[in-house]
Write a protein that holds these residues in place. Sequence first.
Motif, PDB file in Angstrom:
ATOM      1  N   ALA A  63      23.481   2.682  27.457  1.00 46.95           N
ATOM      2  CA  ALA A  63      22.185   2.944  26.831  1.00 46.95           C
ATOM      3  C   ALA A  63      21.268   1.726  26.975  1.00 46.95           C
ATOM      4  N   ALA A  64      20.000   1.966  26.759  1.00 45.72           N
ATOM      5  CA  ALA A  64      19.023   0.870  26.868  1.00 45.72           C
ATOM      6  C   ALA A  64      18.535   0.485  25.480  1.00 45.72           C
ATOM      7  N   ASP A  65      19.477   0.146  24.598  1.00 45.14           N
ATOM      8  CA  ASP A  65      19.080  -0.180  23.223  1.00 45.14           C
ATOM      9  C   ASP A  65      19.492  -1.595  22.833  1.00 45.14           C
ATOM     10  N   GLY A  66      19.747  -2.429  23.811  1.00 42.31           N
ATOM     11  CA  GLY A  66      20.155  -3.813  23.527  1.00 42.31           C
ATOM     12  C   GLY A  66      18.976  -4.770  23.554  1.00 42.31           C
ATOM     13  N   SER A  67      19.248  -6.014  23.260  1.00 42.70           N
ATOM     14  CA  SER A  67      18.182  -7.031  23.334  1.00 42.70           C
ATOM     15  C   SER A  67      18.801  -8.389  23.632  1.00 42.70           C
ATOM     16  N   ALA A  68      19.136  -8.590  24.898  1.00 42.09           N
ATOM     17  CA  ALA A  68      19.752  -9.847  25.318  1.00 42.09           C
ATOM     18  C   ALA A  68      18.679 -10.914  25.539  1.00 42.09           C
ATOM     19  N   ALA A  69      19.127 -12.139  25.545  1.00 44.77           N
ATOM     20  CA  ALA A  69      18.217 -13.248  25.826  1.00 44.77           C
ATOM     21  C   ALA A  69      17.995 -13.352  27.332  1.00 44.77           C
TER      22      ALA A  69
END
Lengths: 249, 314
Positions: B159-165
Amino acid sequence: MEKILVGLKRVVDSNIRVRVKSDGSGVETEGVKMSINPFDEIALEEALRIRERGDASEVIVVSIGGTETQQQLRTGLAMGADRAIQVEIDHAADPLTCARILLALVNKENPGLVMLGKQAIDNDNNQTGQMLAALWARPQATFASAVVIEGTAVTVTREVDMGLETIEVDLPAVVTTDLRLNEPRYVKLPDIMKAKKKPLEQIPFADLDVEVATEIKETNFEPPLERQRGVIVDDVAGLVAALKDKGLL
Amino acid sequence: MSKVLIIAEHDGAALNLSTAKCVACASELPDAEISVGVFAENGEALAAEAATLAGVSQVIRVDNAANANLLAAMLAPQITALADGYSHIFGPSTTFGKDLMPRVAALLGVNQISDVMTVLGSHSFKRPTYAGNAIVTVEAPADKTVVATVRNASYRAVAADGSAAVETTSVDAELPDHTRFVELKAGKSDRPDLQTATTVVSGGRALGSAEKFEIIYKLADAMSAGVGASRAAVDAGYVPNEMQVGQTGKIIAPDLYVAIGISGAIQHLTGIKDAGTIVAINKDADAPIFEVADIGLVGDLFSIVPELEAAISQ
């Protein structure tokens, strides 16, 4: 350019449906027809055409393996290669070791072009050409469907997922071939006779001073999960109903 | 712990879905910490997109004019320069990854694991050989970097629900000038992409000509499907090469695959094994395609296909 080096791998013939051995140690190869890897055959055909156009003067076929691989080298000679080299090795070589062996031959022969199939149809690895180019620090043009020599460079059309990509690379270079590059010629009987007189050099692996790479161990072979035969419907109405039944329409 | 670097595939504007599939595969490694490397001319938007992929902890953005066309000879030295500290380097088993990753592996002095379909452990995997007729379990050496390509059809995109640096960095690597991009001729199509479409309709040699292949497009449009073809249809010139499904073309896993006028050579079946439901339409009741089809219909495709299209369009 003077020379083109072509790799020929001995593989189970593409028309054979391979069976996994019941003990999981590999696939059944006993008594099975063996041939030149079809992609390598295309590579050789292209090399011959380049020579016939006058863009190269010698085509050398190379195989890595036991005495039995001489069959494929003789076929390559019958197709029109000028001479053959068998690198004698008593076990299957992994792609990186093959690339190192080919590099040792490249350093000996100084070809303008090395042509290989994009993958062997046995292990389907698709690695050796790219690895040779890396170790040689030279360009790679993989999955070629058109090859045009232009002086010191070669323009290659590549079959990629998006369509057709064209790149230009300086020679010497490694080109790996895709299916639609050409249709390999048939070998005629007189050519087979002539091929017997062409030089076939055997080089023991140990003489090449090549370090064997750490291989990736193959610990078990199993057959794939088979799909089951489904239902036959009588007409379009039956098909539509079956699809609706599965929630697909 | 498995420290994984995934090489993002993209077209300069958006990530290819294969990247999210690589993340899905890497997520199965024990204690995976996943970084995605975005090599581009200007990777700002691409890196931001990669940062949303679930399971990714870090995105490494490497901008360089030499990365405009993702040439293996340019990318491999940059990836090698970044490789230190990673236990695994993964790329997709698309023509992009197949071209690139072995070059990376050779520079790192390792063999590559091609077409990972199952992760069994940090150094143990399953992959297909012999056109998928044998599945082999492989063990990579424990003391070396694992370089692998990931078989697209075996994984669902994360899914595209992450938030990496996102970390922007430059890489100190000498890039060659011996390889030059000339052009890409891409088939233009408004239809769903063959590799990501949930439904795919494919035509074979029985279509007979490029003109007659039109009925496949029409049916596909009625079904909002992507369009594929057998090698025979591509070789005969009915459709361009990028539509080929099979061992040497695209390996796909749509929910519904409709094979029309395709006999079902082993090399073709290799490309569709993972499809949810296979429908076969062929006039030859003995065609091998029926051995794997969930639903078969024997008959003349030139009467069946328009009738099916009409029925679906209703």
